[in-house]
Design a protein around this motif. Structure first.
Motif, PDB file in Angstrom:
ATOM      1  N   GLY A 178       0.901  -1.386  -1.047  1.00 45.20           N
ATOM      2  CA  GLY A 178      -0.466  -1.044  -1.393  1.00 45.20           C
ATOM      3  C   GLY A 178      -1.136  -1.979  -2.315  1.00 45.20           C
ATOM      4  N   ARG A 179      -0.230  -3.079  -2.787  1.00 41.06           N
ATOM      5  CA  ARG A 179      -0.993  -4.045  -3.669  1.00 41.06           C
ATOM      6  C   ARG A 179      -1.328  -5.210  -2.995  1.00 41.06           C
ATOM      7  NH1 ARG A 179       2.912  -4.474  -8.433  1.00 41.06           N
ATOM      8  NH2 ARG A 179       4.588  -3.088  -7.462  1.00 41.06           N
ATOM      9  N   TYR A 227       3.669   5.001   5.592  1.00 41.12           N
ATOM     10  CA  TYR A 227       3.118   3.622   5.751  1.00 41.12           C
ATOM     11  C   TYR A 227       3.456   2.890   6.945  1.00 41.12           C
ATOM     12  CZ  TYR A 227       1.887  -1.215   4.874  1.00 41.12           C
ATOM     13  OH  TYR A 227       1.193  -2.539   5.062  1.00 41.12           O
ATOM     14  N   GLY A 281      10.976  -1.753   1.323  1.00 40.62           N
ATOM     15  CA  GLY A 281      10.324  -0.638   0.493  1.00 40.62           C
ATOM     16  C   GLY A 281       9.206   0.126   0.799  1.00 40.62           C
ATOM     17  N   ALA A 282       9.023  -0.117   2.220  1.00 33.72           N
ATOM     18  CA  ALA A 282       7.902   0.496   2.770  1.00 33.72           C
ATOM     19  C   ALA A 282       8.235   1.960   3.215  1.00 33.72           C
ATOM     20  CB  ALA A 282       7.506  -0.179   4.251  1.00 33.72           C
ATOM     21  N   THR A 322       2.394  -6.060  -0.084  1.00 37.82           N
ATOM     22  CA  THR A 322       1.600  -5.404   0.979  1.00 37.82           C
ATOM     23  C   THR A 322       1.840  -3.934   1.501  1.00 37.82           C
ATOM     24  OG1 THR A 322       1.441  -7.502   2.024  1.00 37.82           O
ATOM     25  CG2 THR A 322       0.563  -5.609   3.277  1.00 37.82           C
ATOM     26  N   VAL A 323       3.386  -3.600   1.326  1.00 42.23           N
ATOM     27  CA  VAL A 323       3.711  -2.305   1.696  1.00 42.23           C
ATOM     28  C   VAL A 323       3.380  -1.328   0.740  1.00 42.23           C
ATOM     29  CG1 VAL A 323       5.186  -3.347   3.576  1.00 42.23           C
ATOM     30  CG2 VAL A 323       6.146  -2.573   1.505  1.00 42.23           C
ATOM     31  N   ARG A 376      -4.232  -5.580   6.834  1.00 41.23           N
ATOM     32  CA  ARG A 376      -3.088  -5.839   6.514  1.00 41.23           C
ATOM     33  C   ARG A 376      -1.884  -4.979   7.042  1.00 41.23           C
ATOM     34  NH1 ARG A 376      -3.128  -6.414   0.427  1.00 41.23           N
ATOM     35  NH2 ARG A 376      -4.061  -4.304   0.950  1.00 41.23           N
ATOM     36  N   ASP A 432      -6.438  -0.283   7.301  1.00 41.72           N
ATOM     37  CA  ASP A 432      -6.064  -1.339   6.339  1.00 41.72           C
ATOM     38  C   ASP A 432      -5.501  -2.536   7.148  1.00 41.72           C
ATOM     39  OD1 ASP A 432      -4.891  -3.110   4.754  1.00 41.72           O
ATOM     40  OD2 ASP A 432      -3.559  -1.786   3.741  1.00 41.72           O
TER      41      ASP A 432
END
Lengths: 300, 230
Positions: B114-115, A219, A214-215, B111-112, A16, A14
Motif C-alpha cells: 500500500g505504499r 489484497y 508479502g501481499a 505496491t502490495v 495499481r 486502486d
C-alpha cells in the motif's frame, strides 16, 4: 462505517492493485454477458411476480366483500321472489346493501357473448341481485337455508367457490416468480464462481509471486473480487435497462386484456428492478471472495 | 550453530522432506543480524528448500523455525505476509509478473504493502543494479543476468532486514557475478543479514576476500559449518 469504507474502496479501487492481475480476456466478457442475460430474466420474473401479487390482491379484495343471489323462477313469479329476496337480504345482519341488477346491466354483461341487441326481457335469464357485505360479513349457510325456504328459486353464490382457486393460482404463480428470481441469482452466483475460479487458476503463478513478496490474502483477493463485482454490476445493469424498457412497452393494463396486459410494474414498483444490478454485484462479490480465499489457502 | 546477538533466523531440529524421505533433518541454526552466510552443497541437497523454510513458503515436518523471534507455525497468513516484507528474496527463477514492466515489478513489494514508490528512488535503485535502460522492458525481454539484477533490486526495495538469494549468479558470467556480489557485500555493510545459496566456490572465495562470511554446507541431510577448505 469501516464496512462502508471498505465497500467504497472496492468500488473506487486502486488502479495499481488492479494492474497486478493481468486482464482475463474472454472470461471477462462471459461474466458480463451472463450477468446481463440473468438480469434480463430477473426483470421479467420480477414483473411476473409483482403483477400476480397485484392480481391476487385485486381478486381477493374485489370479490371477498361481495356475493350474488341468482333467482331462477317462472316469469310470473320472478318479480315477487325478487322483492322477497331483497326483503330477506335487508333484514340479514352483515349485509351492507343489496340491489337487483337492471336488465340494461344484464344486457351489458352478456353483450360480449351474444351481441348488444339481446332481448333480455324475452329470454329466461335469471334475475341477479348484487350483495355487498359489511366488514364483519354474513352467515352464508344460514342465509342459503332461509332463501331456500322462503324463495325456492333463489341461490346464494358467495364467490368463494371460484374465488379461492383463482387466488390460490395467483399465489402459486407469485411463488414461482420468487423461485425463478432465486434460481436466477443462484445461476449467476454459479457462473461468476466458475469464471472467477478459471481466472484464479489461470493466475496461480501471479498469486504465488504476490504472496512471496508479502501481499496479504485480502489484497490479492480484492484485485479479483473488485473485477468480478464490477463486471457483474455493469453486466446486470446492461440487462436490467432493456428488460425494464421491454416491460414498459407492454400494452397498458385493461379490463378486456385481463392478466396479460397487466404484466409489469406499477408506480413505485419500477424501483424494484433497479435493485437487480446491486443484488448481482453482491452475489458476485461473495461468490468471487469465497472462490478467491479457497484458492489462496492452497498457496503458502 | 549459534551466533552472538538477537537471532534473525532460528532453526531448531528442523526436518523437511517431499514424501520420499527426509531431505533435511536435525537442522539447528541461529543467524545473527548483519551476518553474511553462504549456503552450499551439491544440486538437490536442499539449499532452495532451506531458503523456502526461512521465509515460510514451506513448513517443516519437524522442529521449529523462528524469524525475528516469532515462530512461523504460530503465525497467521497475514502475519507471514507482513514478515515477508522484512525479508527480501532473490528467487532462482526470479518470479516476475511478466505483464508488468521491470520498474513496476521492482516496485511491487511497495505496491502490495500500500505504499508508493518514490520515482527518483526507484530510478536510483534500478540504476544501482545497472538496468537504467530497461525500466519499461517486460521481464521476458531481459537476459538472465538482467533478470537476476532486477530480482535483487526488487528484493531490497523494502529495505529488508534479511536478504535471501537462491543461486543469484546461476545465469551470470564471472564479471557479472562479481558485480552482483559487490552489491550483496554493500548491502551487508549497510547492516543487512545475507544468506546466499550457491554451488559456485569461486564466488565464495571472492566474497571472503571482501567480507567476513561464514559458509554453511548441506551434507547428508544435515547443515554443517564448512571448514577451511573453502
Amino acid at each position: 462505517m469501516d464496512r462502508l469504507n471498505r465497500v467504497a474502496a472496492l468500488l473506487t479501487g486502486d488502479s495499481r492493485s488492479a494492474q497486478v492481475v493481468p486482464p482475463s480476456g474472454s472470461a471477462a466478457w462471459l461474466t458480463v454477458l451472463a450477468a446481463a442475460a440473468m438480469a434480463l430474466l430477473a426483470v421479467f420474473a420480477l414483473a411476473l411476480t409483482l403483477a400476480t401479487g397485484r392480481l391476487a390482491e385485486r381478486w381477493s379484495g374485489a370479490l371477498s366483500q361481495t356475493a350474488t343471489v341468482r333467482i331462477s323462477a317462472p316469469q310470473a313469479q320472478l318479480e315477487a321472489q325478487t322483492k322477497q329476496v331483497l326483503d330477506i337480504l335487508a333484514a340479514t345482519p352483515g349485509i351492507a346493501s343489496a340491489r337487483a341488477i337492471e336488465p340494461a346491466e344484464t344486457r351489458a354483461l352478456l353483450a360480449p357473448w351474444f351481441g348488444p341487441d339481446l332481448p333480455v326481457e324475452s329470454l329466461p335469464i335469471p334475475q341477479l341481485i348484487e350483495v355487498t357485505e359489511t366488514a364483519s360479513g354474513f352467515d352464508a349457510e344460514g342465509l342459503s337455508l332461509r332463501l331456500k325456504a322462503e324463495a325456492p328459486g333463489a341461490t346464494l353464490d358467495d364467490h368463494m367457490r371460484w374465488r379461492k382457486p383463482l387466488v390460490e393460482a395467483a399465489g402459486w404463480i407469485r411463488a414461482l416468480g420468487f423461485l425463478a428470481l432465486g434460481l436466477t441469482g443462484a445461476a449467476l452466483a454459479a457462473m461468476v464462481t466458475l469464471a472467477a475460479q478459471a481466472a484464479l487458476a489461470a493466475n496461480r503463478q501471479v498469486i504465488r509471486v504476490l504472496r512471496l513478496i508479502g501481499a496479504r490474502d485480502a489484497y490479492i483477493g480484492r484485485a479479483f473480487v473488485r473485477r468480478f463485482t464490477l463486471r457483474a454490476f455493469f453486466g446486470a445493469l446492461a440487462g436490467t435497462l432493456p428488460g425494464m424498457a421491454a416491460v414498459a412497452l407492454l400494452p397498458a393494463a385493461s379490463e378486456a386484456g385481463g392478466f396479460l396486459t397487466g404484466l409489469g410494474f406499477s408506480g413505485a414498483q419500477w424501483l424494484w428492478p433497479l435493485a437487480i444490478p446491486l443484488v448481482a454485484a453482491i452475489v458476485a462479490f461473495w461468490a468471487t471472495r469465497a472462490a478467491a480465499f479457497r484458492m489462496l489457502r492452497e498457496v503458502q | 550453530m549459534s551466533e552472538q546477538g538477537q537471532a534473525v533466523i532460528e532453526f531448531e531440529n528442523v526436518a523437511h522432506g517431499y514424501g520420499g524421505g527426509p531431505l533435511l533433518s536435525e537442522v539447528t541454526l541461529s543467524l545473527a543480524p548483519g551476518s553474511f552466510h553462504f549456503l552450499t552443497g551439491p544440486s538437490g541437497a536442499g539449499k532452495s528448500t532451506f531458503l523456502k523454510l526461512c521465509y515460510g513458503e514451506l513448513a517443516p515436518v519437524a522442529g521449529r523455525i523462528a524469524l525475528f523471534g516469532q515462530e512461523l507455525d504460530a503465525m497467521s497468513r497475514d502475519d507471514i505476509a507482513r514478515l515477508r516484507q522484512r525479508v527480501g528474496v532473490v528467487h532462482q527463477d526470479c518470479q516476475f509478473l511478466d505483464h508488468l514492466p521491470i520498474a513496476d515489478n521492482v516496485a511491487l513489494p511497495l505496491t502490495v504493502s500500500g505504499r508508493d514508490a518514490d520515482p527518483t528512488e526507484l530510478r536510483e535503485l534500478i540504476a544501482w543494479v545497472g538496468l537504467t535502460g530497461r525500466l519499461k522492458s517486460l521481464p521476458p525481454a531481459l537476459s538472465g543476468g538482467e533478470r537476476q539484477r532486477a530480482a535483487l533490486a526488487r528484493a531490497v526495495i523494502m529495505s529488508p532486514d534479511v536478504l535471501l538469494a537462491d543461486e543469484p549468479t546461476g545465469n551470470l558470467d564471472w564479471e557479472m557475478s562479481l558485480r552482483l556480489l559487490a552489491l550483496l557485500v554493500e548491502l551487508n555493510r549497510m547492516g543487512k543479514t545475507i544468506v546466499v545459496a550457491t554451488h559456485d566456490l569461486n564466488l565464495i572465495r571472492a566474497a571472503k576476500a571482501q567480507v567476513s562470511a561464514r559458509v554453511l554446507r548441506i551434507k547428508d541431510r544435515r547443515l554443517l559449518l564448512a571448514g577451511a577448505e573453502l
